[in-house]
Every structure is written in C-alpha cells, then in structure tokens.
Design a protein around this motif. Structure first.
Motif, mmCIF file in Angstrom:
data_model
loop_
_atom_site.group_PDB
_atom_site.id
_atom_site.type_symbol
_atom_site.label_atom_id
_atom_site.label_comp_id
_atom_site.label_asym_id
_atom_site.label_seq_id
_atom_site.Cartn_x
_atom_site.Cartn_y
_atom_site.Cartn_z
ATOM 1 N N ILE A 183 5.594 10.167 28.227
ATOM 2 C CA ILE A 183 5.158 11.768 28.367
ATOM 3 C C ILE A 183 4.831 12.692 27.163
ATOM 4 C CG2 ILE A 183 7.580 12.823 28.349
ATOM 5 C CD1 ILE A 183 5.050 13.342 31.206
ATOM 6 N N ASP A 184 5.547 12.109 26.118
ATOM 7 C CA ASP A 184 5.315 12.921 24.856
ATOM 8 C C ASP A 184 3.823 12.577 24.344
ATOM 9 O OD1 ASP A 184 5.933 10.766 23.535
ATOM 10 O OD2 ASP A 184 7.610 11.483 22.647
ATOM 11 N N ALA A 185 3.272 11.386 24.971
ATOM 12 C CA ALA A 185 1.850 11.184 24.096
ATOM 13 C C ALA A 185 0.805 11.565 25.390
ATOM 14 C CB ALA A 185 1.681 9.610 24.301
ATOM 15 N N VAL A 186 1.082 12.123 26.249
ATOM 16 C CA VAL A 186 -0.081 12.876 27.255
ATOM 17 C C VAL A 186 -0.470 14.190 26.704
ATOM 18 C CG1 VAL A 186 -0.221 13.773 29.411
ATOM 19 C CG2 VAL A 186 1.201 11.821 29.300
ATOM 20 N N VAL A 187 -1.741 14.439 26.947
ATOM 21 C CA VAL A 187 -2.370 15.809 26.539
ATOM 22 C C VAL A 187 -1.731 17.134 27.201
ATOM 23 C CG1 VAL A 187 -4.441 16.992 26.936
ATOM 24 C CG2 VAL A 187 -4.417 14.578 25.740
ATOM 25 N N VAL A 191 0.817 17.413 31.294
ATOM 26 C CA VAL A 191 2.339 16.806 31.255
ATOM 27 C C VAL A 191 2.815 16.741 32.629
ATOM 28 C CG1 VAL A 191 4.439 17.285 30.114
ATOM 29 C CG2 VAL A 191 2.432 17.181 28.829
ATOM 30 N N TYR A 221 9.660 20.074 20.347
ATOM 31 C CA TYR A 221 9.382 19.555 21.547
ATOM 32 C C TYR A 221 9.741 20.097 22.908
ATOM 33 C CZ TYR A 221 9.523 15.776 17.741
ATOM 34 O OH TYR A 221 9.120 14.840 16.927
ATOM 35 N N VAL A 224 6.976 19.436 25.777
ATOM 36 C CA VAL A 224 7.436 18.170 26.601
ATOM 37 C C VAL A 224 8.634 18.400 27.455
ATOM 38 C CG1 VAL A 224 7.985 15.612 26.466
ATOM 39 C CG2 VAL A 224 6.518 17.057 24.441
#
Lengths: 344, 344
Positions: A183-187, A191, A221, A224
């Motif tokens: 999920i932290d790699a999603v634009v 999210v 973070y 996120v």
C-alpha cells in the motif's frame, strides 16, 4: 526456496523469518553463501537441487540496509531462473530492472515477482460500504507488530472455525499470503481505492484481517495509515505497540503517542467511512520486560483501557479474538414483512 | 499559447482560465478548433504564427472528462512541436506516452512537460522543523477554492511588500507558478517528504503560501491531504469552503463537515509537525447567493468562528492577510550576549 545471501543478522532477514514462521509448509530449502549463519532448520541446497526437488520460486528473504540488490547476487539469481525457478522479491530496487535478470527470465520463460510494485491500476476510493466484517491493525509507530498481530488473529479465528482472511499490505505479508497490495507503493490519489480493492464484498460473517501500515502519529507515513484506514472501513481496530518505544525511530523529538489517545484518534478518523468502528484490544511487544513484569503491565493496561491487552508472541491473541467474536455477530435483520411494513 | 481544442464549456477549461487569470502576462494567444466558443480576449493563431510571434509553449488548457488526450489533437500538437513550440499538459494520460508526440519532440529537439508526472525521486518525510513561515489552504471538500485562495493571499501579501511565494501542488497551480509538485501523483510513502521539499528552509519572515489538495473529510483523498498537512508544517491554515456544497461531490451519503469541526481536526492533526499552528480565516465561495446575502453570511460566519471570513473572488482576502501579518511577526530573538550567557 529462501535466498539468504551472505546475511547473518536476523534483523535483516525478516522476510525469510516471516514466511518460514507463518507458512512453513511453503518452505522447502534455503540458499546462502558460505558466510551466512542463519539457520531455519531447512535443507541447504543449490538452485538445481531446488528445482529437482520441486521447489517453484526463489524468494529474496533478506533486505540489506537501503533495500538494494547486491552485485554478488546476480549470477546466482540468473542461475536460478535458468534452472527453472521463478524469483520473488520485495526490495525497493526491482529485480525486473536488472537487465541480466529480466533477459534471463524472458529467455527461460520464468516470472519475476517484484511485490512492492503495484500490479494493477487501482481505482479512486468511493467510500461505498462493503458487505462482510473487517479488522485493521493500527500502530503507535512503525515496526510494532501490526503484521504479526493480524496473522495471529487470522490463525486464532480459523482454529475456532471462524471464516477469516489475512489481507497483506506490505512485502513480507504479500509473500506470506501469496497476494495483497504493497500500500505504501501506491500513488497517493489511489491509496484508499487500493485498500477498498484489497477487501472486497464478502459474506456477512466473514472477517478480513487487514495488516496495518505506518501510524497516524508518524510524520513520514501518516498519509499511508489514513488512506488504509479509510479504504479498509474497519468494523474493528486493534492497536499495536512496543512497550520499549518512547520516540519514533530515527525522528528525534517525535514521541510515541499514549495508547488511549492513539485509539481515540484512530476511531475518530475511521468513523468517516464506518461510523460503527470500535477498538477490540491492544497488542503489545513486551520483549523488553521479564515475563512476570509483562503480565502485570498487560493486566494494568487492560484495566486502564477497558480492553484486552496481549503480547501476541508471549501469550497469544485469544482475549482479543474473544472480544471480536462475542460482540460482533451481525445484527439480526427484522423479518421481511415488518421491514416492508415499516417502509410503507 | 493556450490550446482549447473544441471545448466550449468553461468548466472543462479550468487550466486555461487559471493561467490566464493569474498570469495574463504569460499568455500570448489561443489555438482552438472552429467549434470552440471560449474567448479570453487573446489573439487566435495557428502554431506557426505562435512560434513566429515568440511564444514558447503550447499548454493544454482543457481537461475533457476522464483526462484523456483526444485523437483529433495529435496532428496539431505534432505540428506545434515541428513549429518549434514545447508542449505542457497536466492530463492523467501523458503526452510523452503518445508515440507520435514523443517522436516529434525528439526529432525537433522540443520538450514535453507532463506536469502531473513527478519530476524527482522525493525523499521520505523527516518531520524536521524548517525555517521561515508557512500557510496551507485546507478544504471542507475538493474544488472549493484552495488554489484561488492561496494565489489571492500571495498577491495581497506582495502588494503589501511582504515576501511570499505561492507553492503549487496541482497541475494548474504548477503551470501558473512554473514549478511545484503534483502531490496526489506522488507514491504514498513519499507524500510528506515531497511536501517538505516543496517549501524548503527560508528567511524567517518569508511566507510560503501552499496550495492545499483534497480534504481530511474526503474518503478518496484524505491521505493526500494529511501527507501535505504534515509535510507543509503550516504555521497558519486557511479553511476553504463552498457555501452551496452539502454533500461530497459524487459520494452519496458523505456530508461536508461543519466549518468549526473541520478547522479543529485540521489543527489537531497539523500539530504533530507544528504544535504552534493556528487558523487565520475561512475563504468561502458564496456564488450561490446574492451579494447582500453573501456579505451577511460571511459576517455571521466570522462572528461564530471568531475568524475573518471572506469570499476571495467577491471581496478579496484582505482581512485574512491582516490576521496573518498582525499576529505572525517573528518573535524577537534575545540579544546574542544574553543567549550565549543562557547557554553557558
């Protein structure tokens, strides 16, 4: 097959350790350079032996500081592809971006899974309520047991015959579950939409047990954590914490929030997409204490908060699952005739 | 040169309108197909005339629903590159992903700016306090005037000789400012870090006026709003609102929050990275009311909140800038001798 490189520090082998702990039935062997002293009680083999014994995938089980692929790994990873193994990794740098590996995968018809890389174009979140029940583990900080707690709750639920599914949101979780969204790699725009996709409509008594990420109180973070909270629409949250942690790691001056305050803020923000969300307990890493002191501390914390407080590794998560299943049976719907009457 | 395609609906020409309104000195002409009836009072010209008259860049000023590049645009955009113009666009689909355009840009040595595309690898947020002052416009919803309000505050500050810089976080803002970060296009892990990068250390009396995005109360975009809030570390927020808006657009059942509650939650979460943040006013689109009614409504709102309340288009933002500059003078530092004494 767990690839350990030359790593001997268990701290940098979290992925291998997590997969081996939660899914031992999926692990058939390890590959390491002679220097590694890590031991999972699995046979050490070369890639040809692995392929011959029916293993399918070599998983990079270590994450050196910086998350980079080491130069000395390339030839053995290429050899693995040639022997017929797929590769999987959750490093920041992608295996698919290494030309030798991408070429070898193409040549030998193998697949490289870079699990940090979003595999789909996620939609924008809709906030639409989905059927089924959802639990999200949230944290006072990063690295406080959100994945472990979610997996422990899933296991405990299944042992009781409850229909529950762990939903992974980070690289190790995805390798354990075989699916999920990093999920932290999603634009950013997508999210909450990605989080919605992760736990789709389900049976009314089914529980999705969603692995939390980050913390609303982490200045790096929180974004996120909030997108995941809104998209997950949790009916229940469980707060994870490390009893030894006073300050956010690496961020001097940022203190870890009080448990009660952290629960309150998570519930407050979660109500946007699920007004009925409640907290079902706290899950605390007490490894900094002796066992007796830990038991006292948990009892005291439980009393203060009016919620179950457990150390999931030392004492398991039974009290939390009791709390979830006792109070969360789907409300009986009124008989259809009455419902129609009320509407007419 | 503003490219309008065949668009006649001003709602879908926000980028052209925004650039022309805020930076008329940068606009030298428009290109449109015969069907467009939009008129900015600028000369209509073909691409060769534009290049001959010294214009440098053709900006896609329209965003058709879905944000797609229309097939019928390609030949004229290619012609613009051939004539010596650069291209700039903030659409969801990238001009650089259209092979004909990428090829033509390469052939003719031109640049294509896809401003939604992050141009840098942003760092993870650190939460470290930066020097200088910062204001962030936040919203009860999307599309309620956060960009307009920030630009109006920048203009008012500059007219008073105050050192202030608009910081753009969306495509139109970036085209107006000539730089910025399209914050909702950044990978979630790096949103607060990108926001930190956007307003670096500055003189103690300098104000960064940062364009807000999304809303903490929007189930699709709260993640973006929170990352931007934390990374911006605002000393001041201004809440933007549209008086006609009761429900979040497109999301049935999601009501727009009360102003006082929305301010409170923004301040509460902003305090993580700047404990001294305060709200300096509310900026409300009152175009749904007659002017007298709007003035009454703003006076009433101001009284209730104890803060300036303005419609930035109808009445300007002077009361908000008064509030910012009256109460925000940098605290006088003690004389150096005393400071040294205190430390010794």
């Amino acid at each position: 097959m767990l690839f350990l490189g030359e790593e001997s520090n268990p701290k940098f082998a979290k992925t291998a350790t997590g997969i081996h702990y939660w899914r031992p039935e999926l692990c058939g062997g390890v590959y390491h350079f002679a220097k590694s002293t890590l031991d999972y009680g699995l046979p050490v083999m070369d890639v040809q032996e692995a392929a011959d014994s029916g293993l399918k995938t070599m998983i990079i089980g270590v994450a050196p500081p910086g998350g980079k692929i080491q130069d000395e790994w390339i030839s053995i990873l290429t050899e693995a592809l040639r022997a017929g193994l797929d590769l999987a990794a959750g490093l920041h740098t992608r295996l698919n971006d290494v030309p030798e590996l991408a070429d070898a995968a193409r040549t030998h018809g193998r697949t490289i899974y870079d699990v940090r890389q979003p595999r789909a174009q996620y939609p924008v979140g809709t906030g639409r309520k989905r059927s089924g029940m959802r639990l999200l583990t949230v944290g006072t900080e990063c690295g406080v047991g959100k994945k472990y707690t979610a997996l422990a709750i899933e296991r405990e639920m299944r042992q009781r015959g409850q229909n529950g599914t762990f939903r992974a949101t980070g690289q190790t979780g995805i390798m354990i579950a075989g699916q999920g969204v990093c999920i932290d790699a999603v634009v950013a725009d997508f999210v909450s939409g990605a989080a919605e996709t992760l736990s789709p409509d389900n049976d009314s008594s089914h529980w999705d047990i969603i692995e939390g990420q980050g913390s609303l109180f982490h200045p790096s973070y929180a974004c996120v954590a909030l997108g995941l909270l809104h998209g997950s629409q949790p009916d229940a949250i469980v707060l994870c914490h490390d009893a030894s942690r006073r300050e956010v790691i690496g961020l001097k001056g940022y203190v870890v929030p009080e448990l009660a305050h952290c629960i309150e803020v998570n519930l407050q923000l979660a109500r946007l997409t699920n007004p009925n969300v409640t907290c079902k307990g706290v899950s605390i890493n007490t490894s900094c204490m002796e066992e007796d002191a830990a038991a006292d501390y948990l009892a005291e914390t439980s009393g203060k908060l009016g919620l179950p407080a457990v150390d999931p590794v030392r004492f398991g998560v039974r009290p939390i699952v009791d709390e979830i299943l006792n109070t969360s049976e789907p409300v009986a719907r009124p008989a259809l005739a009455i419902e129609n009457h009320a509407e007419s």
